[in-house]
Design a protein around this motif. Sequence first.
Motif, PDB file in Angstrom:
ATOM      1  N   ALA A 275       6.556  33.424  -9.192  1.00  0.00           N
ATOM      2  CA  ALA A 275       5.360  34.183  -8.824  1.00  0.00           C
ATOM      3  C   ALA A 275       4.468  33.297  -7.958  1.00  0.00           C
ATOM      4  O   ALA A 275       4.447  32.069  -8.115  1.00  0.00           O
ATOM      5  N   PRO A 276       3.735  33.906  -7.044  1.00  0.00           N
ATOM      6  CA  PRO A 276       2.878  33.112  -6.151  1.00  0.00           C
ATOM      7  C   PRO A 276       1.866  32.241  -6.890  1.00  0.00           C
ATOM      8  O   PRO A 276       1.528  31.151  -6.437  1.00  0.00           O
ATOM      9  N   ASP A 277       1.391  32.698  -8.040  1.00  0.00           N
ATOM     10  CA  ASP A 277       0.393  31.943  -8.782  1.00  0.00           C
ATOM     11  C   ASP A 277       1.003  31.009  -9.828  1.00  0.00           C
ATOM     12  O   ASP A 277       0.291  30.314 -10.537  1.00  0.00           O
ATOM     13  N   ALA A 278       2.330  30.988  -9.908  1.00  0.00           N
ATOM     14  CA  ALA A 278       3.003  30.121 -10.885  1.00  0.00           C
ATOM     15  C   ALA A 278       2.951  28.670 -10.418  1.00  0.00           C
ATOM     16  O   ALA A 278       3.181  28.372  -9.255  1.00  0.00           O
ATOM     17  N   ILE A 279       2.631  27.799 -11.336  1.00  0.00           N
ATOM     18  CA  ILE A 279       2.574  26.369 -11.015  1.00  0.00           C
ATOM     19  C   ILE A 279       3.770  25.721 -11.695  1.00  0.00           C
ATOM     20  O   ILE A 279       3.671  25.189 -12.795  1.00  0.00           O
ATOM     21  N   LEU A 280       4.921  25.821 -11.048  1.00  0.00           N
ATOM     22  CA  LEU A 280       6.151  25.243 -11.576  1.00  0.00           C
ATOM     23  C   LEU A 280       6.609  24.114 -10.671  1.00  0.00           C
ATOM     24  O   LEU A 280       6.441  24.171  -9.453  1.00  0.00           O
ATOM     25  N   PRO A 281       7.190  23.085 -11.257  1.00  0.00           N
ATOM     26  CA  PRO A 281       7.670  21.966 -10.435  1.00  0.00           C
ATOM     27  C   PRO A 281       8.829  22.398  -9.543  1.00  0.00           C
ATOM     28  O   PRO A 281       9.470  23.424  -9.769  1.00  0.00           O
ATOM     29  N   GLN A 282       9.108  21.596  -8.542  1.00  0.00           N
ATOM     30  CA  GLN A 282      10.190  21.875  -7.601  1.00  0.00           C
ATOM     31  C   GLN A 282      11.217  20.744  -7.627  1.00  0.00           C
ATOM     32  O   GLN A 282      10.921  19.641  -8.080  1.00  0.00           O
ATOM     33  N   GLY A 283      12.419  21.016  -7.159  1.00  0.00           N
ATOM     34  CA  GLY A 283      13.460  20.000  -7.017  1.00  0.00           C
ATOM     35  C   GLY A 283      13.873  19.365  -8.333  1.00  0.00           C
ATOM     36  O   GLY A 283      14.007  20.032  -9.359  1.00  0.00           O
ATOM     37  N   ASP A 284      14.075  18.042  -8.266  1.00  0.00           N
ATOM     38  CA  ASP A 284      14.520  17.305  -9.451  1.00  0.00           C
ATOM     39  C   ASP A 284      13.494  17.348 -10.579  1.00  0.00           C
ATOM     40  O   ASP A 284      13.854  17.326 -11.755  1.00  0.00           O
TER      41      ASP A 284
END
Length: 111
Positions: free
Chosen positions: A57-66
């Motif tokens: 979701a656009p407002d989701a604050i989830l990490p990216q990559g590793d």
Amino acid sequence: MSTATAQDHDYDADPIWTSSRTARQIHDLGRVEKDIGRLLSLASSSLALLALPQTDAPDAILPQGDERSEQFVAEVGQYFETLDACTSSSAPAAARRYRRRWCWRWERGKC
């Protein structure tokens, strides 16, 4: 039958939870409920981390990559630690007592 005392459990500072056997059972069931809530929360966040980043979701604050993979491993680790704590504590006994009482009432048409 278990002869567990208040010292065998992690009861809150409030002495009401050690005042009777029923109070201790209610406290144990409350702890089971909190553990189930924690398990559901960890499962939800783990599943969110498994999703493709493009579907976040656009407002989701989830990490990216590793970092996302590392966070997933941490969440799943916490999930299984909580699950292990649930199965090794007095929670299973409290859940069995609860189920026995309701099954007994159901069989006798008292529900």
